[in-house]
Design an enzyme around this catalytic site. Structure first.
Site, short mmCIF file in Angstrom:
data_model
loop_
_atom_site.label_atom_id
_atom_site.label_comp_id
_atom_site.label_asym_id
_atom_site.label_seq_id
_atom_site.Cartn_x
_atom_site.Cartn_y
_atom_site.Cartn_z
CG ASP A 38 -2.18 14.60 -20.31
OD1 ASP A 38 -3.63 14.27 -20.77
OD2 ASP A 38 -1.48 15.59 -20.52
CG ASN A 39 3.78 14.72 -21.58
OD1 ASN A 39 2.70 15.38 -21.96
ND2 ASN A 39 4.42 14.13 -22.12
N GLY A 43 -2.57 18.29 -23.81
CA GLY A 43 -4.27 18.78 -23.10
C GLY A 43 -3.69 19.66 -21.74
CB ILE A 75 3.23 7.45 -21.02
CG1 ILE A 75 3.32 7.70 -22.31
CG2 ILE A 75 1.40 7.91 -20.73
CD1 ILE A 75 2.19 7.42 -23.38
CB ALA A 95 -1.31 9.25 -22.77
CB ALA A 96 -0.23 8.22 -27.97
CE1 TYR A 161 -0.61 7.45 -33.91
CE2 TYR A 161 -2.03 7.46 -35.39
CZ TYR A 161 -1.95 7.76 -34.58
OH TYR A 161 -3.10 7.82 -33.71
CB VAL A 202 -8.78 16.78 -41.79
CG1 VAL A 202 -9.80 16.11 -41.69
CG2 VAL A 202 -8.66 18.13 -43.08
N1 LIG Z 1 -8.72 11.64 -32.44
C1 LIG Z 1 -8.36 11.10 -33.43
O1 LIG Z 1 -8.77 10.88 -34.60
C2 LIG Z 1 -8.15 9.86 -32.88
C3 LIG Z 1 -7.82 8.74 -34.30
C4 LIG Z 1 -7.29 7.29 -34.07
C5 LIG Z 1 -6.60 6.99 -32.38
N2 LIG Z 1 -6.81 7.88 -31.72
C6 LIG Z 1 -5.52 7.83 -30.30
O2 LIG Z 1 -6.02 7.93 -29.54
C7 LIG Z 1 -6.17 8.41 -28.30
C8 LIG Z 1 -6.31 9.79 -28.18
O3 LIG Z 1 -6.23 10.88 -28.71
P1 LIG Z 1 -6.89 12.24 -29.07
O4 LIG Z 1 -7.35 13.38 -29.96
O5 LIG Z 1 -7.53 12.50 -27.04
O6 LIG Z 1 -5.03 12.79 -28.33
P2 LIG Z 1 -4.75 14.92 -27.76
O7 LIG Z 1 -3.63 15.01 -28.18
O8 LIG Z 1 -5.81 15.45 -27.56
O9 LIG Z 1 -4.70 14.33 -26.39
C9 LIG Z 1 -3.53 13.69 -26.09
C10 LIG Z 1 -2.98 13.59 -24.66
O10 LIG Z 1 -1.98 12.65 -23.76
C11 LIG Z 1 -0.38 13.06 -23.12
N3 LIG Z 1 0.49 12.93 -23.71
C12 LIG Z 1 1.04 13.28 -25.03
N4 LIG Z 1 2.21 12.09 -24.59
C13 LIG Z 1 2.67 12.11 -23.19
C14 LIG Z 1 3.36 11.15 -22.90
N5 LIG Z 1 4.52 11.15 -23.48
N6 LIG Z 1 3.28 11.19 -21.47
C15 LIG Z 1 1.74 11.66 -20.87
N7 LIG Z 1 1.11 11.98 -21.55
C16 LIG Z 1 1.41 12.49 -22.91
C17 LIG Z 1 -0.99 15.22 -23.96
O11 LIG Z 1 -0.57 16.07 -23.47
C18 LIG Z 1 -2.74 14.91 -24.16
O12 LIG Z 1 -3.13 15.41 -22.89
C19 LIG Z 1 -4.57 8.53 -29.00
O13 LIG Z 1 -4.09 6.95 -28.87
C20 LIG Z 1 -4.09 9.04 -30.45
O14 LIG Z 1 -3.06 8.10 -31.08
C21 LIG Z 1 -6.75 9.57 -31.76
#
Ligand SMILES: NC(=O)c1ccc[n+]([C@@H]2O[C@H](COP(=O)([O-])OP(=O)(O)OC[C@H]3O[C@@H](n4cnc5c(N)ncnc54)[C@H](O)[C@@H]3O)[C@@H](O)[C@H]2O)c1
Length: 331
Positions: A38-39, A43, A75, A95-96, A161, A202
């Site tokens: 994680d970067n 989080g 990543i 991560a995204a 996205y 939301v």
């Molecule tokens: N939460 C939702 O409603 C939802 C819905 C559809 C898809 N997703 C997908 O699920 C996954 C997790 O979502 P989440 O809600 O836990 O998101 P989040 O933002 O809470 O967590 C993402 C984590 O990835 C880390 N991160 C972001 N960019 C990074 C990078 N370049 N290198 C390393 N670490 C990086 C962040 O620091 C964070 O801790 C994501 O891929 C998201 O697209 C989430």
């Protein structure tokens, strides 16, 4: 649930979904080894430390036999990916750059994280003989298709996205087809639940705003619909997918219940009043750019092929989430 894999690499493990997965993995298999990459852009280390003791890696060595380790890396760093995956049985790639609106502001960064970042971890999986690869996708690749969304619907993303997640799905399919890497892409619908304190989605946003005494904003007429899914159901889908014998697959992971944002807000408003005596205030704003009008998904494939079933009811899940925010997450 019996956990087959002992060594897990979880990218984005400090985030909402990642932290919830790790909590469940440690409860199911206390002796497992989890490496988080994680970067810390979303989080934090403290978020992870609230779950368990964390070893923060100075250099990226071989994976420990048990315990949780944090590798602070991006990543987009291919070399770090290659090193971090050494010894892993399974990669859960979370991560995204998350969400439609951030991708509209920075589409190139969105592509670099969600496409190049994903390919980096697929490559790392291939070269390190990782058995399973689970990719967090979204309903966003579909775009404006008439619901219910299925895995066979043509994808016409309307946001960067959606496009970058679609590319991630395509590479997962390609790595299964070309190299036999057992990939599974899970298309999560709109996830809510405890531990979403940093989320801009939301449900979390509205709760935070109500607790801060601010009005929440319904964009457009508020009649746009979503398929709200509890984090517990997402975690069970991830754990089931990580052990699935089928590769190269995509699954819609949702509840099959279509709820408008306005109706969800009414439920929240009622719950906030009952739980905290709060009167939520609503204002109306302009429709969001690239916001899908209707979204809910058919989960027949996940039910029949993965054997996965969502179990949480929206009203009861929102009550739990509000109570969690009242205790922990006023922000
Ligand atoms: N939460 C939702 O409603 C939802 C819905 C559809 C898809 N997703 C997908 O699920 C996954 C997790 O979502 P989440 O809600 O836990 O998101 P989040 O933002 O809470 O967590 C993402 C984590 O990835 C880390 N991160 C972001 N960019 C990074 C990078 N370049 N290198 C390393 N670490 C990086 C962040 O620091 C964070 O801790 C994501 O891929 C998201 O697209 C989430």
């Amino acid at each position: 649930m019996v956990i087959k894999h002992k060594k897990w690499l979880v990218t984005g493990g400090c985030g909402f979904v990642g932290g919830s997965l790790i909590r469940k993995l440690l409860a199911a298999e206390p002796g497992c080894s989890i490496r988080v990459v994680d970067n810390l852009s979303g989080g934090t280390l403290e978020d992870l430390e609230q779950i368990t003791e964390v070893h923060v890696a100075g250099t990226i060595g071989t994976m420990a036999e048990s315990g949780v380790e944090l590798v602070k890396a991006d990543i987009r760093d291919a070399e770090a990916a290659m090193q971090a995956a050494a010894g892993a049985d399974v990669i859960v790639h979370l991560a995204a750059n998350t969400g439609v609106q951030p991708s509209l502001k920075k589409p190139v960064m969105d592509m670099e994280c969600n496409v190049i970042g994903t390919v980096n971890y697929l490559e790392a999986a291939r070269h390190n003989s990782v058995q399973d690869f689970v990719f967090a996708s979204s309903s966003a690749p579909i775009g404006t298709a008439e619901p219910p969304i299925t895995e066979t619907a043509a994808c016409r993303p309307i946001s960067p996205y959606g496009a970058s997640k679609l590319a991630g799905e395509a590479y997962c399919s390609a790595y299964y087809g070309s190299y036999g890497l057992k990939t599974v892409a899970l298309r999560f619908s709109n996830v809510y639940g405890p531990f979403s304190v940093r989320k801009g989605s939301v449900v979390a946003l509205f709760i935070r705003q109500a607790l801060a005494g601010e009005a929440w904003t319904l964009n457009g007429d508020g009649r746009q619909t979503r398929d709200f899914i509890h984090i517990d159901d997402i975690v069970s889908a991830l754990m089931t997918a990580a052990e699935s014998p089928y590769g190269g697959e995509i699954y819609q992971i949702s509840t099959q219940v279509e709820t408008s944002v306005a109706d969800m807000a009414d439920m929240l408003s009622d719950i906030l009043e009952k739980e905290a005596g709060l009167k939520a205030r609503t204002v109306f704003g302009p429709p969001l750019n690239a916001d899908v009008r209707r979204s809910w998904a058919d989960i027949t494939k996940a039910r029949t092929r993965l054997g996965w079933e969502p179990g949480r009811d929206l009203r009861e899940g929102l009550e739990e989430t509000v109570r969690w925010f009242l205790q922990h997450g006023k922000g």
